[in-house]
Scaffold this active site. Structure first.
Site, PDB file in Angstrom:
ATOM      1  CB  SER A   1      -0.922   0.009   1.216  1.00 48.87           C
ATOM      2  OG  SER A   1      -0.147  -0.061   2.382  1.00 48.87           O
TER       3      SER A   1
ATOM      4  CB  THR B   1      -0.766   6.217   0.423  1.00 50.58           C
ATOM      5  OG1 THR B   1      -1.580   5.074   0.205  1.00 50.58           O
ATOM      6  CG2 THR B   1      -1.322   7.360  -0.413  1.00 50.58           C
TER       7      THR B   1
ATOM      8  NE  ARG C   1      -8.628   7.904  -4.893  1.00 52.76           N
ATOM      9  CZ  ARG C   1      -8.122   7.657  -3.707  1.00 52.76           C
ATOM     10  NH1 ARG C   1      -6.847   7.417  -3.564  1.00 52.76           N
ATOM     11  NH2 ARG C   1      -8.896   7.633  -2.639  1.00 52.76           N
ATOM     12  CB  VAL C   2      -5.180  12.929  -6.249  1.00 53.33           C
ATOM     13  CG1 VAL C   2      -4.453  13.438  -5.010  1.00 53.33           C
ATOM     14  CG2 VAL C   2      -4.289  13.026  -7.472  1.00 53.33           C
ATOM     15  N   GLY C   3      -5.937  10.784  -3.751  1.00 52.74           N
ATOM     16  CA  GLY C   3      -6.680  10.651  -2.493  1.00 52.74           C
ATOM     17  C   GLY C   3      -6.387  11.797  -1.538  1.00 52.74           C
ATOM     18  CG  ASP C   4      -6.851  10.840   2.554  1.00 52.12           C
ATOM     19  OD1 ASP C   4      -6.591   9.928   1.739  1.00 52.12           O
ATOM     20  OD2 ASP C   4      -6.797  10.685   3.780  1.00 52.12           O
TER      21      ASP C   4
ATOM     22  N   GLY D   1      -7.561   5.536   5.142  1.00 50.93           N
ATOM     23  CA  GLY D   1      -8.878   5.069   4.724  1.00 50.93           C
ATOM     24  C   GLY D   1      -9.282   5.673   3.397  1.00 50.93           C
TER      25      GLY D   1
HETATM   26  C1  SD4 Z   1      -6.240   7.120  -0.246  1.00 46.36           C
HETATM   27  N1  SD4 Z   1      -6.170   7.343   2.136  1.00 46.36           N
HETATM   28  O1  SD4 Z   1      -5.593   7.121  -1.283  1.00 46.36           O
HETATM   29  C2  SD4 Z   1      -5.519   6.757   1.015  1.00 46.36           C
HETATM   30  C3  SD4 Z   1      -5.317   5.285   1.027  1.00 46.36           C
HETATM   31  C4  SD4 Z   1      -5.725   4.569   2.181  1.00 46.36           C
HETATM   32  O2  SD4 Z   1      -6.998   2.728   2.805  1.00 46.36           O
HETATM   33  O3  SD4 Z   1      -5.520   4.992   3.293  1.00 46.36           O
HETATM   34  N2  SD4 Z   1      -6.354   3.431   1.921  1.00 46.36           N
HETATM   35  O4  SD4 Z   1      -7.435   7.387  -0.209  1.00 46.36           O
END
Ligand code: SD4
Length: 338
Positions: free
Chosen positions: A88, A216, A226-229, A250
């Site tokens: 991850s 991450t 795609r970009v997350g938090d 998350g």
């Molecule tokens: C995201 N928060 O890319 C990150 C990944 C993660 O469980 O924490 N996944 O959304």
């Protein structure tokens, strides 16, 4: 006023009084020598998930010798970034649906300086690239090709991040092609060892300064681009050296919608303890969309300026690791849903 601040204020007053030829304690003519005492804080580092334990050990090497929290969080999260078995983060991270491993990361120091990148490819230590964005450019965030180009031009090695295992699993996934992230567990290693997601880390050094890092490969099999938090300052990470620091893990979309880590820090500013602040942030996700909240995982963890820490999650299963002079422990975060 925190105990530390009271102490600092008292030390300064005492020193000023001595310089002015006065003694705050003097009832007689005897002078009591009040020497200024250097203020030392108890260093501490906390990070998401149980693999945070190894990352904390890396950070602790820096903190225990009096190093800066910023150096500690960078050193700490580089450990899971370099671990090919951690699917991850960094090397070995799960790819997007097109089979490309794209990394998101950010870092923030005690002076509110921050650096971030999203959709970085071919470079293991995204966190060090984020730090370089912070220290060597006038910008906060670089994305995609620009981020990769910046890293390669600045001496980072080009590497293949997709390991045979992650590639195999992605090809399996392609057969059904369903985008359904699982709570907490994005992988199970041989022997049933659970392998979790993003690492977010916050630390305080012995000068009482706070910093944080978050890195991450994002949600497995996300859409390309795609970009997350995690790389978004305020969402995946926030540090305010006056108040505290917070980070998240998350489903990033949920965290971005409430600018989660900034919210946690602001709630601490209003007087909440770290766990309570994390709980309120998680509850805001629930209030916004209770049906959606039941189906996803989000966890926050926070560290206050006085060295208190806490966490809270939507679902059961969010763990976090703490390392200080007196403690090396993994905690189970409290959660909203059973
Ligand atoms: C995201 N928060 O890319 C990150 C990944 C993660 O469980 O924490 N996944 O959304």
């Amino acid at each position: 006023m925190s105990d530390r601040r009271k102490f600092v204020k008292f030390s300064l007053l005492s020193s000023a009084a001595i310089l002015a030829g006065k003694n705050l304690f003097a009832k007689t003519n005897t002078t009591i020598a009040l020497l200024p005492v250097p203020v030392k804080n108890e260093p501490i580092v906390i990070s998401t998930w149980d693999f945070g334990k190894e990352a904390n050990a890396g950070a602790w090497e820096v903190l225990k010798r009096g190093g800066r929290a910023l150096d500690a969080v960078e050193a700490g999260v580089k450990i899971p970034e370099a671990d090919p078995d951690n699917q991850s983060v960094g090397l070995g991270g799960r790819p997007d649906r097109d089979g490309r491993v794209t990394l998101d990361a950010c870092i923030m120091d005690e002076n509110s300086k921050c650096g971030s990148l999203a959709c970085l490819e071919h470079v293991v230590h995204a966190i060090s690239v984020a730090r370089m964005v912070m220290e060597k450019t006038p910008h906060v965030m670089l994305v995609g090709d620009g981020a990769t180009q910046f890293a390669l031009e600045n001496g980072f090695k080009k590497e293949k991040l997709l390991t045979p295992k992650s590639e195999r699993e992605w090809k399996e996934w392609l057969k059904t092609n369903k985008y359904a992230p699982k709570n907490n567990i994005e992988n199970e290693l041989p022997g049933g060892i659970k392998n979790h997601d993003t690492i977010g880390m916050v630390a305080m050094d012995n000068n009482g300064n706070l910093s944080g890092a978050c890195t991450t490969s994002g949600m497995a099999y996300k859409m390309h681009g795609r970009v997350g938090d995690s790389p978004i300052i305020g969402a995946g990470l926030y540090v305010d050296n006056e108040v505290g620091a917070a980070t998240s893990t998350g489903v990033g979309e949920e965290v971005i919608r409430i600018v989660g880590s900034h919210l946690v820090v602001e709630l601490m500013r209003q007087g909440m303890e770290p766990e309570e602040a994390c709980k309120k942030a998680v509850e805001r996700i629930v209030t916004r969309n209770p049906e959606q909240a039941k189906t996803v995982q989000v966890g926050f963890l926070a560290l206050s300026k006085s060295g208190k820490f806490g966490a809270y999650a939507l679902q059961k299963g969010f763990t976090y690791a703490v390392r200080s002079g007196g403690e090396e422990k993994i905690y189970d975060a409290k959660h909203v849903y059973p």
